[in-house]
Motif scaffolding. Structure first.
Motif, PDB file in Angstrom:
ATOM      1  N   PRO A 161      44.332  56.642   2.272  1.00  0.00           N
ATOM      2  CA  PRO A 161      43.403  56.216   1.209  1.00  0.00           C
ATOM      3  C   PRO A 161      43.369  54.693   1.114  1.00  0.00           C
ATOM      4  N   ARG A 162      42.227  54.159   0.685  1.00  0.00           N
ATOM      5  CA  ARG A 162      42.083  52.709   0.566  1.00  0.00           C
ATOM      6  C   ARG A 162      43.144  52.124  -0.360  1.00  0.00           C
ATOM      7  N   LEU A 163      43.401  52.803  -1.481  1.00  0.00           N
ATOM      8  CA  LEU A 163      44.377  52.293  -2.429  1.00  0.00           C
ATOM      9  C   LEU A 163      45.762  52.217  -1.797  1.00  0.00           C
ATOM     10  N   ALA A 164      46.097  53.200  -0.983  1.00  0.00           N
ATOM     11  CA  ALA A 164      47.401  53.189  -0.316  1.00  0.00           C
ATOM     12  C   ALA A 164      47.530  51.994   0.624  1.00  0.00           C
ATOM     13  N   ILE A 165      46.412  51.622   1.271  1.00  0.00           N
ATOM     14  CA  ILE A 165      46.453  50.471   2.186  1.00  0.00           C
ATOM     15  C   ILE A 165      46.668  49.185   1.401  1.00  0.00           C
ATOM     16  N   TRP A 166      46.039  49.062   0.222  1.00  0.00           N
ATOM     17  CA  TRP A 166      46.237  47.861  -0.591  1.00  0.00           C
ATOM     18  C   TRP A 166      47.665  47.783  -1.110  1.00  0.00           C
ATOM     19  N   VAL A 167      48.234  48.920  -1.477  1.00  0.00           N
ATOM     20  CA  VAL A 167      49.648  48.944  -1.887  1.00  0.00           C
ATOM     21  C   VAL A 167      50.534  48.521  -0.720  1.00  0.00           C
ATOM     22  N   TYR A 168      50.225  49.020   0.456  1.00  0.00           N
ATOM     23  CA  TYR A 168      50.965  48.651   1.664  1.00  0.00           C
ATOM     24  C   TYR A 168      50.860  47.148   1.913  1.00  0.00           C
ATOM     25  N   LEU A 169      49.673  46.576   1.734  1.00  0.00           N
ATOM     26  CA  LEU A 169      49.476  45.142   1.925  1.00  0.00           C
ATOM     27  C   LEU A 169      50.285  44.339   0.908  1.00  0.00           C
ATOM     28  N   GLY A 170      50.317  44.816  -0.324  1.00  0.00           N
ATOM     29  CA  GLY A 170      51.115  44.137  -1.339  1.00  0.00           C
ATOM     30  C   GLY A 170      52.601  44.143  -1.003  1.00  0.00           C
ATOM     31  N   LEU A 171      53.094  45.261  -0.500  1.00  0.00           N
ATOM     32  CA  LEU A 171      54.496  45.340  -0.094  1.00  0.00           C
ATOM     33  C   LEU A 171      54.788  44.396   1.073  1.00  0.00           C
ATOM     34  N   LEU A 172      53.836  44.291   2.007  1.00  0.00           N
ATOM     35  CA  LEU A 172      54.017  43.372   3.125  1.00  0.00           C
ATOM     36  C   LEU A 172      54.125  41.926   2.631  1.00  0.00           C
ATOM     37  N   HIS A 173      53.276  41.565   1.684  1.00  0.00           N
ATOM     38  CA  HIS A 173      53.339  40.217   1.115  1.00  0.00           C
ATOM     39  C   HIS A 173      54.711  39.964   0.490  1.00  0.00           C
ATOM     40  N   PHE A 174      55.237  40.955  -0.202  1.00  0.00           N
ATOM     41  CA  PHE A 174      56.535  40.796  -0.846  1.00  0.00           C
ATOM     42  C   PHE A 174      57.641  40.627   0.198  1.00  0.00           C
ATOM     43  N   VAL A 175      57.590  41.416   1.257  1.00  0.00           N
ATOM     44  CA  VAL A 175      58.602  41.318   2.311  1.00  0.00           C
ATOM     45  C   VAL A 175      58.528  39.964   3.017  1.00  0.00           C
ATOM     46  N   VAL A 176      57.301  39.515   3.337  1.00  0.00           N
ATOM     47  CA  VAL A 176      57.140  38.212   3.997  1.00  0.00           C
ATOM     48  C   VAL A 176      57.620  37.094   3.080  1.00  0.00           C
ATOM     49  N   TYR A 177      57.353  37.226   1.790  1.00  0.00           N
ATOM     50  CA  TYR A 177      57.817  36.215   0.830  1.00  0.00           C
ATOM     51  C   TYR A 177      59.347  36.134   0.837  1.00  0.00           C
ATOM     52  N   LEU A 178      60.015  37.275   0.815  1.00  0.00           N
ATOM     53  CA  LEU A 178      61.482  37.284   0.862  1.00  0.00           C
ATOM     54  C   LEU A 178      61.991  36.670   2.165  1.00  0.00           C
ATOM     55  N   TYR A 179      61.294  36.943   3.262  1.00  0.00           N
ATOM     56  CA  TYR A 179      61.688  36.374   4.556  1.00  0.00           C
ATOM     57  C   TYR A 179      61.557  34.848   4.537  1.00  0.00           C
ATOM     58  N   GLU A 180      60.475  34.345   3.944  1.00  0.00           N
ATOM     59  CA  GLU A 180      60.281  32.895   3.873  1.00  0.00           C
ATOM     60  C   GLU A 180      61.316  32.232   2.964  1.00  0.00           C
ATOM     61  N   VAL A 181      61.641  32.872   1.849  1.00  0.00           N
ATOM     62  CA  VAL A 181      62.659  32.325   0.951  1.00  0.00           C
ATOM     63  C   VAL A 181      64.010  32.280   1.648  1.00  0.00           C
ATOM     64  N   ARG A 182      64.313  33.336   2.369  1.00  0.00           N
ATOM     65  CA  ARG A 182      65.589  33.363   3.099  1.00  0.00           C
ATOM     66  C   ARG A 182      65.635  32.251   4.157  1.00  0.00           C
ATOM     67  N   GLY A 183      64.502  32.035   4.846  1.00  0.00           N
ATOM     68  CA  GLY A 183      64.461  30.976   5.847  1.00  0.00           C
ATOM     69  C   GLY A 183      64.623  29.597   5.238  1.00  0.00           C
ATOM     70  N   GLN A 184      64.017  29.376   4.063  1.00  0.00           N
ATOM     71  CA  GLN A 184      64.147  28.083   3.396  1.00  0.00           C
ATOM     72  C   GLN A 184      65.577  27.846   2.910  1.00  0.00           C
ATOM     73  N   ARG A 185      66.212  28.899   2.435  1.00  0.00           N
ATOM     74  CA  ARG A 185      67.598  28.735   1.968  1.00  0.00           C
ATOM     75  C   ARG A 185      68.554  28.452   3.120  1.00  0.00           C
ATOM     76  N   SER A 186      68.313  29.123   4.248  1.00  0.00           N
ATOM     77  CA  SER A 186      69.176  28.899   5.401  1.00  0.00           C
ATOM     78  C   SER A 186      68.994  27.510   5.999  1.00  0.00           C
ATOM     79  N   ALA A 187      67.799  26.895   5.745  1.00  0.00           N
ATOM     80  CA  ALA A 187      67.535  25.567   6.274  1.00  0.00           C
ATOM     81  C   ALA A 187      68.182  24.464   5.440  1.00  0.00           C
ATOM     82  N   LEU A 188      68.636  24.817   4.219  1.00  0.00           N
ATOM     83  CA  LEU A 188      69.240  23.809   3.347  1.00  0.00           C
ATOM     84  C   LEU A 188      70.655  23.447   3.805  1.00  0.00           C
TER      85      LEU A 188
END
Length: 295
Positions: free
Chosen positions: A268-295
């Motif tokens: 369903p279209r709604l399920a794909i948007w939920v999936y996209l939102g989860l991907l954004h959250f995972v990528v955000y956590l990955y970027e935060v982890r990368g920034q912390r490791s660079a400090l």
């Protein structure tokens, strides 16, 4: 992140004015001119798809070959095409003082020729947003640029909420934000786009061996041949022969890969948007982890 709520201010504009139909009507002459400019020949549909964003018939030999190898995304105008066009313009114009204005203008004309299809418009918005961010020294991460450009388009064109092509472009751009090797990037795109590509048929996993190193190597020559044909119609005979050789080379790779996987259910279209939102959250956590490791 304060910009995200501001995007909602565009929503009344998109709901009150039928921006989508107005945009399609305004860009219709450019799209018609672009397609008519392509010289007739055996690869007219292919060149029209690459130069003008026209839909390539699903039963065409080129579509079937590239679909078999998991490379059909090369035949659909996307952010990768805009990036190559932008870099080509900058490379050709060099240090000309007006280059920074010419490149966005050419990309806008190209998007109009593609009738402002959702993937092209989203990619164009992301490129412009990235340029604004650099001039403001905002240091917006790529994933935030993807979110802002996609959110702004949904606010302006709510009808695109049901566009699978927009969702595909959005997910692909988000996954490309991660700094990975070519093979890992191809692997991530394969599994990341799989839920969206189920109803269209998913390429066999062995296609990753080919798609991980052939995507750019194929796309650049195809774009050069297509645009050369569009700019100089008299060169159609030469470009047709070169394209035939290139497509034939790709066709020889098809026996190495089993047929695509089919008969998968559509999400369903709604399920794909939920999936996209989860991907954004995972990528955000990955970027935060990368920034912390660079400090």
């Amino acid at each position: 992140m304060v910009l995200i709520p501001l995007i909602l201010l565009f929503l009344p504009l998109g709901l009150h004015f039928d921006l989508l139909n107005n945009l399609a009507e305004w860009s219709q002459p450019a799209a018609q001119f672009c397609v008519k400019r392509v010289a007739p020949g055996p690869y007219h549909d292919l060149f029209s798809a690459l130069c003008c964003g026209a839909a390539l018939p699903k039963n065409s030999p080129e579509f079937q070959i590239f679909r078999h190898l998991g490379l059909v995304h090369l035949l659909v105008v996307s952010g990768m095409h805009l990036l190559i066009i932008e870099r080509g313009i900058i490379k050709c114009l060099g240090r000309w003082p007006y280059t920074r204005w010419v490149a966005p203008l050419v990309m806008l004309i190209f998007a109009a020729a593609c009738q402002f299809a959702p993937p092209v418009t989203r990619a164009l918005g992301q490129r412009w947003l990235g340029q604004v961010g650099r001039r403001l020294a905002s240091h917006w991460p790529p994933s935030l640029q993807v979110l802002l450009s996609g959110g702004a388009l949904l606010a302006l064109f709510p009808q695109w909420g049901s566009s699978l092509s927009l969702q595909l472009s959005w997910v692909a751009s988000l996954l490309i934000c991660l700094p990975l090797t070519a093979f890992r990037q191809a692997l991530l795109l394969y599994f990341g786009l799989m839920p969206l590509l189920w109803p269209l048929g998913v390429a066999h996993p062995l296609s990753l061996v080919i798609s991980s190193w052939t995507s750019t190597l194929l796309l650049v020559p195809l774009l050069v041949l297509a645009w050369f044909t569009w700019l100089i119609p008299a060169s159609a005979k030469m470009t047709t022969q070169l394209t035939h050789a290139l497509v034939g080379l790709v066709e020889h790779l098809t026996p190495l890969v089993p047929p695509p996987l089919t008969d998968w259910p559509r999400l369903p279209r709604l399920a794909i948007w939920v999936y996209l939102g989860l991907l954004h959250f995972v990528v955000y956590l990955y970027e935060v982890r990368g920034q912390r490791s660079a400090l």
